[in-house]
Design an enzyme around this catalytic site. Structure first.
Site, short mmCIF file in Angstrom:
data_model
loop_
_atom_site.label_atom_id
_atom_site.label_comp_id
_atom_site.label_asym_id
_atom_site.label_seq_id
_atom_site.Cartn_x
_atom_site.Cartn_y
_atom_site.Cartn_z
N THR A 291 11.00 9.74 -2.09
CA THR A 291 12.57 9.66 -2.63
C THR A 291 13.49 8.95 -1.30
OG1 THR A 291 12.85 11.93 -2.21
CG2 THR A 291 12.10 11.23 -4.47
N THR B 254 11.19 21.39 -0.89
CA THR B 254 10.85 20.12 -1.93
C THR B 254 10.33 19.08 -1.19
OG1 THR B 254 12.05 18.92 -3.29
CG2 THR B 254 12.68 18.59 -1.26
N GLU C 149 16.87 14.71 5.80
CA GLU C 149 18.03 13.63 5.45
C GLU C 149 19.14 13.30 6.39
OE1 GLU C 149 17.70 13.82 0.61
OE2 GLU C 149 19.22 14.96 1.65
N LYS D 44 5.44 14.02 0.96
CA LYS D 44 6.90 13.43 0.85
C LYS D 44 7.66 14.50 0.97
CE LYS D 44 9.85 13.67 -2.07
NZ LYS D 44 10.88 14.49 -2.32
#
Length: 405
Positions: free
Chosen positions: A151, A188, A274, A177
């Protein structure tokens, strides 16, 4: 154990995979993967601890009761979470489409999704996409599958190793991922491990769940646990090694290789947090118990104040002491020593719970590096643990603030 550079899940005998763009993601990036074992495989899994479980998690939980599994279908872009009965129906349709295309029964298919919560899957794109992905299954499709499950990740996460068991070479390979909404106790993240080992299902289940505790459950990016977390291992037995069961001498060799694969994938997830500019490892030593070692290490790696200090190259050891202090574990923290380090050097900043005078320029040089090691010695026992994470940056807020756009 031997690391196999540039190898992936389809380099494990008997496994095929594919990764395609089906249209779920408007960007044109690959968004749908299928993994298939030519021979029925046994499976073990660890799934999200979030009370809100996505539809694919619920469907996979049911199918994991099957004695054997042969395929996994994964989509990115839409999480199919908080989507009610329609979401369950869509997850089941994904399973049925794979089963029809591969001529296997529904209960032999697992399903996984990652992406935006609260959006229904565009099944008019997903179902034809699955048909296309099944038609493109190949022994060269592992890297495409590794790309299709991403993602906000910035790179593919894949690893492969080989270990000899009973005179036979056994391969273990995984793809994963994970970039945001990462926190200990299954974050996640998705991880799919393929191996050709011949093993009892009960032993595989035991070893995999133990491995997850020390790998994926020891990473944190932002403190959020997802609705879709899933780590799955399939073992198809095609290595033809002597059956590995609870009485086998080779258990420790296989466990070491499995742990290496899972920990390396976990580290890749932490590195790819991120907006991250640095990744960090918390190395905690001499805790009174194994569980307390894990708890203390997770508490430090999960602290947003520690993460922010690492981003700013600020040797604010008080935030580390604070995180140790609110951890849900007991220890005499008046004994603790703390060091900051990297791959070349380290410097002590705390001794016996009290700050030391240290060279600010030297410690800043250490903290300016892309890898930072926080070393903690509790001096209260013989147990240790490692946890992995990343710094908390302005870019993280930008990414998370615009996720739906």
């Amino acid at each position: 154990m031997k690391i196999l550079p540039n190898k992936t899940i389809t380099d494990v005998s008997g496994f095929l995979a594919s990764g395609i763009h089906s249209g779920i993601r408007k960007s044109g990036k690959k968004d749908l993967a299928v993994i298939y074992s030519e021979k029925e495989a046994i499976a073990a899994a660890a799934l999200t601890t979030n009370k809100v479980k996505a539809a694919p998690v619920l469907v996979t939980m049911q199918n994991l009761k099957s004695e054997s599994i042969q395929a996994i279908v994964v989509n990115s872009g839409v999480a199919n979470a908080c989507t009610g009965a329609k979401g369950i129906e869509n997850a089941k349709q994904m399973v049925e489409q794979v089963a029809d295309c591969l001529h296997i029964s529904n209960e032999k298919v697992l399903v996984s999704s990652t992406g935006l919560i609260g959006t229904q899957l565009p099944m008019e794109k997903v179902l034809p996409g699955i048909e296309k992905a099944c038609s493109k299954l190949s022994h060269n499709g592992g890297k495409d599958a590794a790309e299709a499950i991403l993602t906000t990740d910035t790179f593919k996460k894949t690893i492969a190793v080989e270990v000899e068991l009973g005179g036979k070479p056994v391969t273990i390979s995984g793809i994963a991922k994970g970039s945001g909404m990462i926190h200990p106790n299954m974050a996640t993240m998705l991880s799919f491990i393929m191996t050709n080992v011949k093993m009892s299902k009960s032993l595989l289940n035991q070893l995999f769940k133990e491995s997850v505790v020390d790998s994926y459950n020891m990473i944190s990016v932002d403190g959020d646990s997802s609705t879709n977390d899933m780590a799955i291992i399939l073992a198809n037995g095609m290595a033809e090694n002597p059956l590995l069961d609870e009485n086998s001498e080779d258990i420790s060799k296989f466990k070491e290789a499995l742990d290496f694969v899972n920990k390396e994938l976990a580290k890749m997830i932490a590195k790819d947090g991120e907006g991250a500019s640095k990744w960090m490892e918390v190395s905690l030593y001499h805790a009174p118990s194994k569980e307390s070692a894990r708890v203390f290490a997770r508490s430090v790696v999960s602290s947003n104040l520690v993460k922010a200090a690492i981003f700013g190259s600020d040797a604010n050891w008080g935030r580390i002491m604070c995180a140790l202090g609110y951890a849900d574990a007991d220890c005499d923290l008046s004994k603790v020593d703390i060091f900051f380090g990297n791959k070349e050097d380290k410097i002590q900043v705390v001794k016996n719970g009290i700050g030391l005078l240290f060279d600010e320029n030297k410690v800043k040089e250490i903290l300016d590096q892309s890898f930072v090691n926080i070393i903690i010695d509790l001096k209260s026992g013989e147990y240790q643990a490692k946890a992995w994470g990343c710094d908390l940056t302005y870019e993280y807020v930008k990414i998370s603030g615009n996720y739906r756009k």
